[in-house]
Design an enzyme around this catalytic site. Structure first.
Site, short mmCIF file in Angstrom:
data_model
loop_
_atom_site.label_atom_id
_atom_site.label_comp_id
_atom_site.label_asym_id
_atom_site.label_seq_id
_atom_site.Cartn_x
_atom_site.Cartn_y
_atom_site.Cartn_z
N ASP A 179 41.70 33.83 35.38
CA ASP A 179 40.26 34.37 36.13
C ASP A 179 40.60 34.41 37.59
O ASP A 179 41.34 33.80 38.23
CB ASP A 179 39.43 32.98 35.79
CG ASP A 179 37.94 33.58 36.16
OD1 ASP A 179 37.18 33.75 34.98
OD2 ASP A 179 37.54 33.76 37.06
N HIS A 191 32.02 42.07 28.13
CA HIS A 191 33.41 42.22 27.43
C HIS A 191 33.68 40.94 26.69
O HIS A 191 34.11 39.92 27.68
CB HIS A 191 34.50 43.12 27.98
CG HIS A 191 35.58 43.25 27.07
ND1 HIS A 191 36.22 44.44 27.02
CD2 HIS A 191 36.39 42.48 26.13
CE1 HIS A 191 37.49 44.26 26.20
NE2 HIS A 191 37.51 43.24 25.69
N THR A 204 28.42 37.36 32.82
CA THR A 204 28.23 38.44 33.86
C THR A 204 29.26 39.53 33.49
O THR A 204 28.99 40.73 34.00
CB THR A 204 28.82 37.85 35.22
OG1 THR A 204 29.96 37.14 34.90
CG2 THR A 204 28.00 36.77 35.71
N HIS A 257 36.83 46.50 22.38
CA HIS A 257 35.55 46.22 23.34
C HIS A 257 34.38 45.70 22.52
O HIS A 257 34.27 46.34 21.44
CB HIS A 257 35.07 47.19 23.89
CG HIS A 257 33.71 47.01 24.88
ND1 HIS A 257 33.86 46.54 26.35
CD2 HIS A 257 32.66 47.12 24.64
CE1 HIS A 257 32.59 46.32 26.55
NE2 HIS A 257 32.04 46.80 25.59
N CYS A 317 34.19 49.44 31.80
CA CYS A 317 34.36 48.01 31.59
C CYS A 317 35.58 47.39 32.27
O CYS A 317 36.81 47.85 31.71
CB CYS A 317 34.34 47.55 30.07
SG CYS A 317 34.91 45.89 29.60
N CYS A 366 38.09 46.03 29.83
CA CYS A 366 38.76 47.21 29.21
C CYS A 366 39.97 47.63 30.05
O CYS A 366 41.07 47.91 29.70
CB CYS A 366 37.91 47.98 28.80
SG CYS A 366 37.15 47.94 27.17
N HIS A 408 34.78 37.36 25.87
CA HIS A 408 35.81 36.59 26.59
C HIS A 408 35.68 35.11 26.18
O HIS A 408 34.76 34.79 26.16
CB HIS A 408 35.96 36.89 27.95
CG HIS A 408 34.88 36.74 28.90
ND1 HIS A 408 33.71 37.80 28.95
CD2 HIS A 408 34.42 35.80 29.67
CE1 HIS A 408 32.86 37.32 29.75
NE2 HIS A 408 33.18 36.21 30.01
N HIS A 449 36.81 31.59 27.92
CA HIS A 449 37.24 30.78 29.05
C HIS A 449 38.02 29.60 28.63
O HIS A 449 37.49 28.94 27.80
CB HIS A 449 36.06 30.26 29.94
CG HIS A 449 35.28 31.28 30.77
ND1 HIS A 449 35.26 31.54 32.06
CD2 HIS A 449 34.11 31.93 30.24
CE1 HIS A 449 34.29 32.60 32.25
NE2 HIS A 449 33.52 32.82 31.19
N ASN A 474 30.25 32.50 27.22
CA ASN A 474 28.94 32.63 27.74
C ASN A 474 28.37 33.85 26.92
O ASN A 474 29.14 34.96 26.88
CB ASN A 474 29.11 33.00 29.20
CG ASN A 474 29.50 31.72 30.05
OD1 ASN A 474 29.10 30.73 29.53
ND2 ASN A 474 30.15 31.90 31.19
P1 AMP Z 1 31.22 35.16 32.40
O1 AMP Z 1 30.31 34.67 33.42
O2 AMP Z 1 31.30 34.43 31.08
O3 AMP Z 1 31.03 36.81 32.00
O4 AMP Z 1 32.54 35.32 33.17
C1 AMP Z 1 33.36 36.49 33.74
C2 AMP Z 1 34.54 35.86 34.53
O5 AMP Z 1 35.14 37.00 34.79
C3 AMP Z 1 34.28 35.23 35.69
O6 AMP Z 1 34.81 33.87 35.57
C4 AMP Z 1 34.86 36.02 36.79
O7 AMP Z 1 35.39 35.01 37.77
C5 AMP Z 1 35.87 36.55 36.16
N1 AMP Z 1 36.34 37.85 36.51
C6 AMP Z 1 35.64 38.83 36.60
N2 AMP Z 1 36.33 40.13 37.24
C7 AMP Z 1 37.82 39.49 37.04
C8 AMP Z 1 38.86 40.27 37.17
N3 AMP Z 1 39.06 41.52 37.72
N4 AMP Z 1 39.94 39.58 37.03
C9 AMP Z 1 39.99 38.17 36.44
N5 AMP Z 1 38.82 37.81 36.05
C10 AMP Z 1 37.73 38.38 36.63
ZN ZN Z 2 35.51 46.23 27.60
#
Ligand code: AMP
Ligand code: ZN
Length: 115
Positions: free
Chosen positions: A30, A96, A93, A46, A4, A7, A98, A100, A85
């Site tokens: 982000d 885990h 996507t 997680h 993950c 994580c 989160h 925004h 989301n």
């Molecule tokens: P979601 O579509 O809500 O799952 O958002 C996932 C977010 O994680 C997206 O806005 C990506 O740009 C962001 N993201 C993915 N990998 C990383 C990373 N290594 N560091 C920071 N943000 C990330």
């Molecule tokens: Zn995780």
């Protein structure tokens, strides 16, 4: 949780620009910001998504820190948008949980479906 990405960020195994950290949560920028301020706030523990069985105190601690992040990023006064989301229709996507935190610009009025 193994494999993950968030994580791994929480464990500092992969780099991120950290905005805020305490025992329970981590906030970081982000990688692909959609607005001038775009921070992700996660529980260190997680959880796959908002559909998990998440203790109310975990959710409470997480949401209580939205304001902290907004203040640190200088957007608390002007305002910001918070998005969580969930699943395919929500375009989640990273699986885990989160939050925004989007700010530094006026958000579009529409929050309806994509074309
Ligand atoms: P979601 O579509 O809500 O799952 O958002 C996932 C977010 O994680 C997206 O806005 C990506 O740009 C962001 N993201 C993915 N990998 C990383 C990373 N290594 N560091 C920071 N943000 C990330
Ligand atoms: Zn995780």
């Amino acid at each position: 949780m193994e494999d993950c990405i968030f994580c791994k960020i929480a464990a500092r195994e992969i780099p991120a620009t950290v905005i805020y950290e305490d025992d329970d949560v981590l906030a970081f920028e982000d990688l692909n910001p959609q607005t001038p301020v775009h921070v992700l706030l996660i529980p260190k523990q997680h959880y796959h998504s908002l559909s998990d069985d998440i203790p109310p105190e975990v959710l409470g601690k997480l949401f209580a820190r939205v304001r902290t992040v907004a203040e640190l990023m200088g957007v608390d006064e002007r305002g910001y948008r918070v998005i969580v989301n969930k699943g395919d229709d929500g375009r989640q996507t990273v699986f885990h949980l989160h939050i925004h935190i989007l700010g530094g610009a006026t958000m579009p009025i529409s929050m309806g479906p994509a074309d």
